[in-house]
Design a protein around this motif. Structure first.
Motif, short mmCIF file in Angstrom:
data_model
loop_
_atom_site.label_atom_id
_atom_site.label_comp_id
_atom_site.label_asym_id
_atom_site.label_seq_id
_atom_site.Cartn_x
_atom_site.Cartn_y
_atom_site.Cartn_z
N ALA A 12 6.54 5.63 -22.61
CA ALA A 12 5.84 5.11 -21.43
C ALA A 12 4.63 4.31 -21.87
N ILE A 13 4.21 3.37 -21.04
CA ILE A 13 3.05 2.52 -21.32
C ILE A 13 1.94 2.86 -20.33
N ALA A 14 0.72 2.88 -20.81
CA ALA A 14 -0.44 3.28 -19.99
C ALA A 14 -0.92 2.12 -19.10
N TYR A 15 -0.04 1.66 -18.22
CA TYR A 15 -0.43 0.68 -17.21
C TYR A 15 -1.07 1.44 -16.06
N CYS A 16 -2.33 1.77 -16.25
CA CYS A 16 -3.01 2.75 -15.39
C CYS A 16 -3.20 2.29 -13.96
N TYR A 17 -3.25 0.97 -13.72
CA TYR A 17 -3.57 0.49 -12.38
C TYR A 17 -2.43 0.67 -11.40
N ARG A 18 -1.25 0.99 -11.89
CA ARG A 18 -0.14 1.31 -11.00
C ARG A 18 -0.41 2.58 -10.20
N GLY A 19 -1.31 3.41 -10.67
CA GLY A 19 -1.47 4.74 -10.10
C GLY A 19 -2.29 4.82 -8.83
N TYR A 20 -2.91 3.73 -8.40
CA TYR A 20 -3.70 3.78 -7.18
C TYR A 20 -2.78 3.95 -5.96
N PRO A 21 -3.17 4.80 -5.02
CA PRO A 21 -2.35 4.98 -3.82
C PRO A 21 -2.06 3.68 -3.07
N LEU A 22 -3.05 2.78 -2.97
CA LEU A 22 -2.82 1.55 -2.21
C LEU A 22 -1.89 0.60 -2.96
N VAL A 23 -1.87 0.66 -4.28
CA VAL A 23 -0.89 -0.12 -5.03
C VAL A 23 0.51 0.36 -4.68
N ARG A 24 0.67 1.69 -4.59
CA ARG A 24 1.97 2.25 -4.20
C ARG A 24 2.34 1.82 -2.78
N GLU A 25 1.36 1.87 -1.87
CA GLU A 25 1.64 1.49 -0.48
C GLU A 25 2.04 0.02 -0.38
N GLN A 75 8.60 -4.11 -0.41
CA GLN A 75 10.02 -3.76 -0.47
C GLN A 75 10.68 -3.74 0.91
N THR A 76 9.94 -3.26 1.91
CA THR A 76 10.51 -3.15 3.26
C THR A 76 10.38 -4.44 4.06
N ARG A 84 -0.07 7.41 5.42
CA ARG A 84 0.78 6.21 5.45
C ARG A 84 1.72 6.13 4.26
N LEU A 85 1.50 6.95 3.25
CA LEU A 85 2.27 6.84 2.02
C LEU A 85 3.69 7.36 2.18
N HIS A 86 4.61 6.74 1.47
CA HIS A 86 5.98 7.23 1.37
C HIS A 86 5.96 8.61 0.72
N ALA A 87 6.92 9.45 1.07
CA ALA A 87 6.95 10.82 0.55
C ALA A 87 6.90 10.85 -0.97
#
Length: 375
Positions: A112-125, A131-132, A301-304
């Motif tokens: 795995a690569i430490a691309y840490c900024y993926r981990g923010y909740p709003l990035v996930r949202e 996608q939708t 608001r986050l996906h499960a």
């Protein structure tokens, strides 16, 4: 997880803290010297990677050493039966990245690569909303990564030397984060890149202090100091085209005064757009025709599948260490055999491949199609 860390600088200390927060154990740390490993203050101290791996047999090795050591350390970790969490950039060149992927496949271990900024909740949202189809077909994907890290003309870092950092400075140190963020949120791939490079502070002075790395080529002057002509860019201006047809521009700059870590992404589609800034990670601007709306972080608001990324209720800010912890947690889940989305070695190799294409473009003054189809 029983974790060993290679590299005892700042980022190694971040990993050590987050490993413990996740319930893991730092069983060992390996530094350039035994004294640096002892000063690290976590696990048994080593100055020999092979000896550490033989004695400790860790479940996972967190590789936090300088870029040019990544391939060696990662391959040794896989050979010892460990999974790997590797700092970015994955390696100094694409060929080394591919050897690392082969080593992971042969060992049947996860890298795995430490691309840490993926981990923010709003990035996930934002990723889920793209996608939708909330923003429609994407037209423009642009952004910035501005840092003041080496604005001081008296500062020298080991990243200035091609042998230790790779074929670029700003893009290897900062740009790979922007590339990954843009591709992760959009679900798209950078297909073509046109790059313009500048070295705004080409004259630097190596004094042999901590963090400057080995003595670089240059003109020796008094008291063991070396005057260095920096051959790598500290500013990269990019035109990027994505596989879907979206396009945009990005500036990656290491000498931007007043900007300690300004990482941003701005996207327009045929139904709306958004702007997100890492320095203010708990909100983003959502845009529709004739209106703008600030959306604050709200776990409801986050996906499960993304709710793990928000540790506290709405109205309570979360930050860099929380995001970084989320990325390590999800990578560890992959190492335990769970099917999750995490920053893979293929993602890491793609970032390095994009950098190499940008370097070619800057030298040839023409657009370069990224050769990342197999990644």
């Amino acid at each position: 997880m029983r974790a060993a860390i290679i590299g005892t600088g700042y980022i190694g200390r971040v990993h050590s803290r987050l490993i413990r927060e996740l319930g893991g154990e730092v069983v060992a740390a390996c530094g350039r010297t035994l004294a640096s490993a002892q000063a690290f203050g976590a696990g048994t101290a080593y100055d020999d990677v092979d000896a550490m791996l033989r004695a400790e047999k860790p479940d996972v090795v967190h590789v936090c050493s300088p870029n040019h050591f990544h391939k060696e350390h990662v391959i040794k970790a896989f050979a010892a039966g460990a999974h790997v969490m590797c700092e970015k950039p994955m390696a100094t060149n694409l060929d080394d990245c591919l050897r690392m992927i082969e080593a992971a496949d042969s060992a049947k271990r996860v890298g795995a690569i430490a691309y840490c900024y993926r981990g923010y909740p709003l990035v996930r949202e934002l990723r889920r909303r793209v996608q939708t189809g909330d923003f429609g077909m994407l037209w423009r994907v642009s952004g910035l990564y501005l840092s003041q890290d080496v604005f001081d003309p008296g500062k020298y870092v080991w990243h200035f030397a091609p042998g230790t950092v790779g074929g670029a400075f700003a893009l290897m140190d900062y740009g790979v984060h922007w590339f990954d963020l843009a591709e992760f949120i959009t679900g798209d791939r950078i297909h073509e890149i046109t790059a313009n490079f500048h070295t705004r502070r080409p004259h630097r002075l190596w004094t042999g202090e901590a963090g400057q790395g080995p003595c670089p080529p240059g003109k020796a002057i008094e008291a063991g100091q070396v005057a260095v002509e920096v051959p790598l860019e500290d500013q990269a201006d990019l035109l990027v085209n994505f596989k879907s047809g979206a396009s945009g521009v990005a500036t990656i700059m290491a000498l931007s005064p007043g900007n300690p870590n300004h990482l941003s992404l701005s996207v327009d589609g045929d139904r709306g757009g958004f702007d997100w800034l890492q320095e203010q990670p708990n909100s983003f601007i959502e845009r529709r025709l004739g209106e703008k709306c600030i959306r604050d972080r709200n776990p409801d608001r986050l996906h499960a599948d993304d709710r793990f990324s928000a540790m506290v209720p709405a109205g309570h800010p979360e930050g860099y260490l929380d995001a970084f912890r989320n990325v390590i947690a999800e990578s560890w889940r992959a190492m335990r055999g769970e099917k999750v989305v995490y920053p893979t070695f293929e993602d890491g190799a793609r970032g390095v491949a994009i950098v190499e294409c940008a370097v070619k473009s800057a030298k040839s003054h023409r657009p370069i199609v990224t050769q990342t189809g197999l990644l």
